[in-house]
Design an enzyme around this catalytic site. Structure first.
Site, mmCIF file in Angstrom:
data_model
loop_
_atom_site.group_PDB
_atom_site.id
_atom_site.type_symbol
_atom_site.label_atom_id
_atom_site.label_comp_id
_atom_site.label_asym_id
_atom_site.label_seq_id
_atom_site.Cartn_x
_atom_site.Cartn_y
_atom_site.Cartn_z
ATOM 1 N N ASN A 125 0.831 -1.207 0.000
ATOM 2 C CA ASN A 125 0.000 0.000 0.000
ATOM 3 C C ASN A 125 0.864 1.255 0.000
ATOM 4 O O ASN A 125 1.744 1.410 0.859
ATOM 5 C CB ASN A 125 -0.894 0.018 1.246
ATOM 6 C CG ASN A 125 -1.702 1.306 1.350
ATOM 7 O OD1 ASN A 125 -2.687 1.496 0.649
ATOM 8 N ND2 ASN A 125 -1.280 2.219 2.211
ATOM 9 N N GLU A 126 0.649 2.122 -0.957
ATOM 10 C CA GLU A 126 1.216 3.485 -1.000
ATOM 11 C C GLU A 126 2.691 3.536 -0.618
ATOM 12 O O GLU A 126 3.125 4.431 0.120
ATOM 13 C CB GLU A 126 0.404 4.417 -0.106
ATOM 14 C CG GLU A 126 -0.985 4.692 -0.634
ATOM 15 C CD GLU A 126 -1.739 5.761 0.148
ATOM 16 O OE1 GLU A 126 -1.214 6.239 1.177
ATOM 17 O OE2 GLU A 126 -2.855 6.111 -0.267
ATOM 18 N N TYR A 179 -8.159 11.614 -3.212
ATOM 19 C CA TYR A 179 -9.120 12.208 -2.286
ATOM 20 C C TYR A 179 -9.312 13.673 -2.655
ATOM 21 O O TYR A 179 -8.359 14.338 -3.087
ATOM 22 C CB TYR A 179 -8.632 12.090 -0.836
ATOM 23 C CG TYR A 179 -8.540 10.674 -0.346
ATOM 24 C CD1 TYR A 179 -9.665 9.998 0.104
ATOM 25 C CD2 TYR A 179 -7.314 9.997 -0.325
ATOM 26 C CE1 TYR A 179 -9.584 8.682 0.562
ATOM 27 C CE2 TYR A 179 -7.226 8.692 0.135
ATOM 28 C CZ TYR A 179 -8.363 8.045 0.575
ATOM 29 O OH TYR A 179 -8.287 6.742 1.020
ATOM 30 N N GLU A 205 -8.657 3.423 -3.614
ATOM 31 C CA GLU A 205 -8.977 4.408 -2.582
ATOM 32 C C GLU A 205 -9.457 5.674 -3.288
ATOM 33 O O GLU A 205 -8.717 6.247 -4.091
ATOM 34 C CB GLU A 205 -7.785 4.739 -1.684
ATOM 35 C CG GLU A 205 -7.396 3.651 -0.711
ATOM 36 C CD GLU A 205 -6.353 4.107 0.302
ATOM 37 O OE1 GLU A 205 -6.369 5.308 0.687
ATOM 38 O OE2 GLU A 205 -5.526 3.272 0.707
ATOM 39 N N GLN A 233 -13.629 5.107 3.460
ATOM 40 C CA GLN A 233 -13.757 3.722 3.882
ATOM 41 C C GLN A 233 -15.243 3.406 4.051
ATOM 42 O O GLN A 233 -16.082 4.209 3.644
ATOM 43 C CB GLN A 233 -12.967 3.501 5.155
ATOM 44 C CG GLN A 233 -11.459 3.646 4.956
ATOM 45 C CD GLN A 233 -10.665 3.340 6.225
ATOM 46 O OE1 GLN A 233 -11.137 2.725 7.166
ATOM 47 N NE2 GLN A 233 -9.429 3.805 6.247
#
Length: 509
Positions: free
Chosen positions: A172-173, A244, A292, A352
């Site tokens: 992840n990331e 985001y 995400e 989430q």
């Protein structure tokens, strides 16, 4: 009021609607797990401690797939801490969110919850502090049928048959300096390729996701993707994307146009991946796992972050953003973007699921309710069926500080050949003008009528839902919509998201 129009034709398709587009994300972060999906002693809790009110809302939301267990959390996670007798499980520090993890919920508990929710699991592997062997171990526990040490350990823990997890995220990331085990693109690409090839040796049919950039604002964006894929291209099936959005300094005009950035993000990653594939002379085409995405008031979170705290709480209240009408419209527009790119974005996870920047909120021992962003997701998941159609709206533009001139209206449509249903999803981004929309639907060769139509809008763009007023903001039947002479006509309020399902002119549709 401004005019907007487009035409639909069943011959001009993008790709089939992927059910995995309507994925979500459960991380051991804040109250997503503890007092979110899991709360023994809650009035609605079942024998396994899972909140029944949350399970009902997850099913209503229409979630198809859930990424688990992280997120930043996974880069320090020891999966074996969460199996076996709960009383024997260690309490660990979670460096990502500076809290304590009790490990009361682990693999077996979560997989049990996923079965009750009716969702597929995309399992994220720790490639931050761990590597190839640990990835093989967790795969063996999850998927190997019998006789091996970890398969027998799973059986001893009460799970006879393998879980059959198909999708795995390779970390992840790891491009982010904040990530435990942060790596250079060269370091990560080599580890990801090694892990992918080892997993394929165990189970060739797995679908593997390699980490792309953690946002398009990263200074290494696309350079990271290019270098990682030079090593890992032929070993993986997807490259991840994370994004985001939030209004910055009160710039609502740019915020409402957030999907412009998502479109650019997808286009840039696709171009980079295809360029690497061409250089490698590969016949394979990678897809994107946009695993995400959401509205997140990140600056508020960063301003409140206490990096000097000496406390290590269990399941603290972390980024429990309360979503507004404007946020819901943006979420609806991001879903339009994801559907528009269904030829390459075949997996997506809103981050989430519960409490943590989530469509569902809960109170310990109390209520669960739908945030404003719940409604466009649930309706889109329910109505988007069949093939995604090409949509080219004709409409005015408006100026934004971040993206320049953007279309005041954005839309996508789907067509289900089995039922004949045609569904239009549309956003009016204009802050002061309603839109008069006309959509030509004569190309379907049948008479269509409005079966259902929903609009989310409000005079107060900052209105929210709360435990005391859970239905302050909902999607309501569209006030002004009809089909006459093969043309759909609708009036769309300023700052609104709408969905219109058309069916054949049959009273039963």
């Amino acid at each position: 009021m401004f005019a907007a129009s487009f035409s639909l034709d069943p011959s001009f398709t993008v790709a089939p609607v992927s059910r995995r587009t309507f994925g979500s994300f459960v991380e051991h972060m804040g109250r997503c797990v503890y007092t979110g999906i899991y709360e023994p002693g809650h009035p609605t809790a079942d024998a396994d401690g899972f909140r029944g009110d949350v399970l009902a809302l997850v099913r209503e939301l229409g979630v198809s797939l859930v990424r688990y267990p992280g997120g930043n959390f996974v880069s320090g996670y020891r999966w074996e801490d969460g199996i076996g007798p709960v009383a024997d499980r260690p309490v660990r520090r979670d460096l990502a969110w500076r809290s304590l993890e009790t490990n009361e919920v682990g693999i077996d508990e979560f997989m049990r919850w996923a079965g009750k929710a009716g969702v597929e699991v995309m399992y994220a592997l720790n490639l931050g502090t761990r590597g190839v062997q640990e990835a093989l171990d967790v795969h063996e526990y999850l998927n190997h049928p019998d006789r091996t040490r970890l398969a027998e350990r799973r059986r001893a823990n009460g799970v006879e048959k393998p879980y059959g997890v198909r999708m795995f995220c390779l970390g992840n990331e790891l491009d982010g300096p904040w990530q435990t085990g942060h790596k250079t693109a060269q370091e990560y690409g080599r580890l990801a390729a090694q892990t992918a090839r080892a997993l394929r040796s165990a189970e060739p049919e797995l679908e593997l996701v390699v980490c792309g950039s953690s946002s398009s604002s990263m200074p290494t964006f696309v350079a990271w993707e290019a270098e990682v894929l030079e090593t890992a291209y032929d070993a993986v099936d997807y490259i991840s994307a994370h994004a985001y959005y939030e209004p910055v300094d009160g710039d609502m005009a740019s915020f409402l146009a957030s999907a412009v950035d998502m479109d650019h993000f997808v286009g840039s990653v696709v171009a980079t991946a295809d360029s690497v594939g061409a250089r490698l002379k590969s016949t394979k085409r990678l897809n994107i796992s946009f695993d995400e995405w959401n509205v997140w008031y990140l600056r508020d979170f960063q301003d409140r972050l206490d990096t000097g705290s000496t406390e290590w709480p269990v399941a603290p209240r972390v980024i429990e953003d309360c979503y507004s009408v404007a946020d819901a419209v943006v979420v609806g527009s991001l879903l339009i973007s994801l559907l528009r790119h269904s030829d390459r974005v075949t997996v997506a996870c809103q981050a989430q699921l519960v409490n943590v920047i989530a469509p569902i909120r809960t109170e310990p021992g109390g209520a669960a309710w739908r945030q404003t962003i719940f409604h466009p997701f649930a309706i889109t998941s329910r109505l988007a069926r069949g093939e995604v159609l090409r949509v080219e709206p004709r409409c005015p533009t408006y100026e934004t500080a971040r993206y320049g001139a953007v279309p005041a209206l954005d839309a996508v449509a789907t067509h289900d050949a089995d039922t004949g249903d045609v569904t239009v999803f549309v956003v009016n981004r204009h802050q002061s003008q309603a839109a008069t929309l006309t959509v030509a639907v004569t190309g379907f060769g049948v008479e269509l009528r409005v079966a259902e139509s929903w609009t989310l809008a409000d005079d107060d763009l900052l209105a929210v839902n709360t435990a005391d007023c859970p239905d302050r903001v909902v999607a309501r039947p569209t006030a002004d919509v009809e089909v006459t002479d093969g043309v759909l006509r609708a009036t769309l309020p300023p700052v609104s998201w709408s969905a219109v399902r058309l069916c054949v002119s049959d009273p039963e549709c």
